[in-house]
Design an enzyme around this catalytic site. Structure first.
Site, PDB file in Angstrom:
ATOM      1  N   CYS A 189      -5.689 -27.916   6.910  1.00  0.00           N
ATOM      2  CA  CYS A 189      -4.698 -27.072   7.591  1.00  0.00           C
ATOM      3  C   CYS A 189      -4.169 -27.750   8.858  1.00  0.00           C
ATOM      4  O   CYS A 189      -4.793 -28.662   9.401  1.00  0.00           O
ATOM      5  CB  CYS A 189      -5.302 -25.708   7.911  1.00  0.00           C
ATOM      6  SG  CYS A 189      -6.152 -25.626   9.495  1.00  0.00           S
ATOM      7  N   ASP A 205      -7.771  -7.647   0.432  1.00  0.00           N
ATOM      8  CA  ASP A 205      -6.812  -7.901   1.508  1.00  0.00           C
ATOM      9  C   ASP A 205      -7.509  -7.552   2.801  1.00  0.00           C
ATOM     10  O   ASP A 205      -8.387  -6.679   2.833  1.00  0.00           O
ATOM     11  CB  ASP A 205      -5.566  -7.028   1.384  1.00  0.00           C
ATOM     12  CG  ASP A 205      -5.811  -5.630   1.924  1.00  0.00           C
ATOM     13  OD1 ASP A 205      -6.493  -4.841   1.239  1.00  0.00           O
ATOM     14  OD2 ASP A 205      -5.381  -5.333   3.055  1.00  0.00           O
ATOM     15  N   CYS A 211      -6.505 -28.127  11.900  1.00  0.00           N
ATOM     16  CA  CYS A 211      -7.577 -29.126  11.814  1.00  0.00           C
ATOM     17  C   CYS A 211      -7.074 -30.560  11.937  1.00  0.00           C
ATOM     18  O   CYS A 211      -7.862 -31.498  11.845  1.00  0.00           O
ATOM     19  CB  CYS A 211      -8.410 -28.895  10.553  1.00  0.00           C
ATOM     20  SG  CYS A 211      -9.430 -27.404  10.722  1.00  0.00           S
ATOM     21  N   HIS A 263      -5.521 -21.544  10.069  1.00  0.00           N
ATOM     22  CA  HIS A 263      -6.837 -22.054   9.688  1.00  0.00           C
ATOM     23  C   HIS A 263      -7.651 -20.990   8.954  1.00  0.00           C
ATOM     24  O   HIS A 263      -8.249 -21.253   7.903  1.00  0.00           O
ATOM     25  CB  HIS A 263      -7.629 -22.546  10.900  1.00  0.00           C
ATOM     26  CG  HIS A 263      -9.038 -22.900  10.517  1.00  0.00           C
ATOM     27  ND1 HIS A 263      -9.353 -24.083   9.882  1.00  0.00           N
ATOM     28  CD2 HIS A 263     -10.198 -22.185  10.579  1.00  0.00           C
ATOM     29  CE1 HIS A 263     -10.644 -24.086   9.599  1.00  0.00           C
ATOM     30  NE2 HIS A 263     -11.178 -22.949  10.013  1.00  0.00           N
ATOM     31  N   CYS A 277     -10.948 -29.735   6.382  1.00  0.00           N
ATOM     32  CA  CYS A 277      -9.909 -28.720   6.200  1.00  0.00           C
ATOM     33  C   CYS A 277      -8.530 -29.364   6.318  1.00  0.00           C
ATOM     34  O   CYS A 277      -8.265 -30.094   7.267  1.00  0.00           O
ATOM     35  CB  CYS A 277     -10.078 -27.624   7.239  1.00  0.00           C
ATOM     36  SG  CYS A 277      -8.826 -26.332   7.116  1.00  0.00           S
ATOM     37  N   ASP A 320       0.861  -1.180   0.000  1.00  0.00           N
ATOM     38  CA  ASP A 320       0.000   0.000   0.000  1.00  0.00           C
ATOM     39  C   ASP A 320       0.900   1.234   0.000  1.00  0.00           C
ATOM     40  O   ASP A 320       2.125   1.122   0.018  1.00  0.00           O
ATOM     41  CB  ASP A 320      -0.989  -0.046   1.164  1.00  0.00           C
ATOM     42  CG  ASP A 320      -0.299   0.014   2.510  1.00  0.00           C
ATOM     43  OD1 ASP A 320       0.935   0.181   2.548  1.00  0.00           O
ATOM     44  OD2 ASP A 320      -0.985  -0.117   3.528  1.00  0.00           O
TER      45      ASP A 320
END
Lengths: 373, 373
Positions: free
Chosen positions: B306, B266, B309, B334, B304, B93
């Site tokens: 990840c 974002d 999980c 997650h 999931c 940014d």
């Protein structure tokens, strides 16, 4: 046989041993180092990352886990293995060291210890039988007996009393055990007195535990004192059982103790120091916050495969200065990786009968020119 | 061509678009979500873990990086890519939003902004030219122009003034740019006034930027207001350029905005909420500290992939209650994984011309029975 220690090789010129400890959750190559997962997590490190450092076995703290989340919660969540997803061996301590070191003791007797929780102030009983019960609920592969730890220096009479009580408590723990898939290690006490240490080791050895620990060290005494007691104690322990030096220590302490016959270690140092910005390397330690690292594009160590060493020292310094979690995470992983590499090199040096020269070379590289041993 | 936006498909019944944005560091599939790496790190997550969540592009904050470690330090460490080891595209940014939102402003003029560092109180100039210079030192693939952000609600005259200044500053940024490997995105301002938004979008569109952002939203206005402005603005932007809605938002905001023509997002929400113990799931969010999860052996989401999980909700709760770093780490990962899955499903739904029914189903599953759109 569920648990077995196989001694592969003795170093030609030191008391270093190369072995393997077989457990229901896999083999532990020795000498070996266990990362500490106090509250059911190696602080800041995912369980996959712990495995990637090369660790074979991790440690959990019974005292902390019994208070939070509680042994019953751990049991209902399937035990420590299911909870943490660590599928290798786990060792739990007995809670004794924390009870004594956190100074929450309310009353101590032959029966056990009554202490105040550091979390909510509740009064809690810890007896040898209770410690075994909790560790069975946690489901660790190796449980430690409850011992009576005292601060050093102490009167000889106090050391004797605590040592003798520790032996009686070890027997009570042995009698209380019910799980065939959990091995109990006894703990040798006896302060800095070689004679008491040998006496304690001999009495415990006669009780035929599957493993033995040297406890009550690394509590503020000089490293030389610790080496001296370790050297005196190991010969009194059975050759065919693993020997674990509890709570030790610096990389130099690990290899000095291996030379005296120790097989297993645990310590919070790699993670605690990592969180505080201190990285271990093969050329000594690095304080990553120092301004000298600001523009440094080198990694902590050129050949280290850890995720921290993909980055520059300048970036790692930035993370610490900016207060970013990733700094402590990465340095913890680096230090754990370093400890495992030292252990791997240690094992290889013993196999080659070159441990004495390996020890000398490491001491020189790490800035310990003159040996205490 | 170094930068190119290819529009693959337009959804049959909404304004959703399926495309790909080509950059020197790889392709960004759109609609897409960029995790925020404010200070050169997605908080608590290693760069490999960020990649494993499925992210294509990440964001860095010019304001924070310019203050610490400083643009010159980043440049000497090889730029943001070398520092973070993120080898995909990076967007930075302009610093404008932080300067205005952190309220350290000392003086604002046509030339630029003078503000006080929130770190050491030093007075710092930020002009359009300076913002470009910093972002070129950071070496991001996409740089944002410096815009004049104002708090809402505001007088129309103030909104007009800030919008017109933002257009003039966008031109100055365009003129100041020197790197062919960095694309500049312009930012549409205009408050909650559809007419001003369209005017701003049209004027910026005429300046032929390689991408456009909708700025000054998600600053406290009702979601419906944000959707209304987004819907009004998108048609005034070029079809063949990516459209980025800055700082947005909740999963529902992402898909509602995709339906109105947005391609890129974002937001700190997945990581910030994760650190605070809130997990996003396809059946709504979970406050992991709640006592109801104490004995829960289920993962956050059954399918999931990840690392969070792999564990039970009971274990994750324990980590938060015990104050362990691993709790925030795992929930951050997650949530980032969840956001990327929503974007992946979004892209697939658009390709099938089924985005309208996808949107409806998600709103129902997430507890938004009645649409604001």
């Amino acid at each position: 046989m569920t648990f077995e220690f196989k001694l592969h090789h003795r170093d030609a010129s030191t008391s270093a041993r190369r072995g393997v400890f077989l457990t229901p959750h896999g083999d532990v190559q020795t000498p070996g180092f266990m990362p500490v997962g106090t509250q059911g997590t190696v602080k800041g490190v995912t369980i996959d990352q712990v495995a990637q450092t090369g660790a074979h076995m991790i440690l959990g703290n019974t005292y902390h886990l019994a208070l939070r989340p509680g042994a019953e919660t751990v049991r209902r969540l399937g035990g420590l293995h299911a909870m943490t997803r660590w599928d290798g061996p786990i060792l739990t301590d007995s809670g004794g060291f924390q009870v004594f070191s956190l100074k929450g003791i309310n009353k101590i007797s032959e029966e056990g210890v009554v202490f105040r929780s550091h979390i909510d102030g509740a009064l809690i009983d810890l007896t040898p039988e209770h410690s075994v019960e909790i560790q069975e609920a946690l489901g660790s592969d190796v449980a430690m007996v409850l011992d009576h730890v005292i601060a050093l220096p102490a009167l000889r009479s106090e050391v004797v009393e605590a040592m003798e009580r520790s032996i009686r408590w070890a027997k009570r723990c042995q009698d209380a055990a019910t799980r065939a898939d959990q091995a109990q290690f006894a703990i040798v006490q006896g302060g800095l007195d070689e004679e008491l240490r040998v006496q304690c080791a001999s009495e415990l050895a006669a009780m035929n535990f599957p493993g033995y620990a040297v406890g009550g060290l690394s509590v503020g005494e000089a490293p030389e004192e610790m080496y001296r007691i370790t050297a005196a104690t190991c010969p009194a322990l059975p050759e065919n059982k693993p020997r674990y030096l509890m709570g030790v220590g610096r990389p130099i302490d690990l290899i000095e103790s291996v030379a005296r016959g120790i097989d297993l270690f645990d310590c919070v140092m790699p993670t605690r120091n990592g969180r505080n910005g201190l990285a271990f390397t093969d050329t000594g330690h690095i304080k990553i916050r120092n301004a000298v690292h600001r523009y440094d594009t080198q990694p902590l160590e050129p050949d280290c495969p850890c995720p921290a060493c993909r980055h520059s020292r300048g970036y790692l310094r930035h993370l610490f200065v900016a207060g970013e979690m990733l700094g402590p995470i990465l340095l913890s992983i680096h230090n754990l990786t370093f400890y495992q590499r030292v252990m791997r090199e240690t094992r290889a040096a013993i196999e080659r009968d070159e441990f004495a020269s390996f020890l000398l070379a490491k001491k020189k590289a790490w800035g310990f020119a003159d040996s205490a041993g």
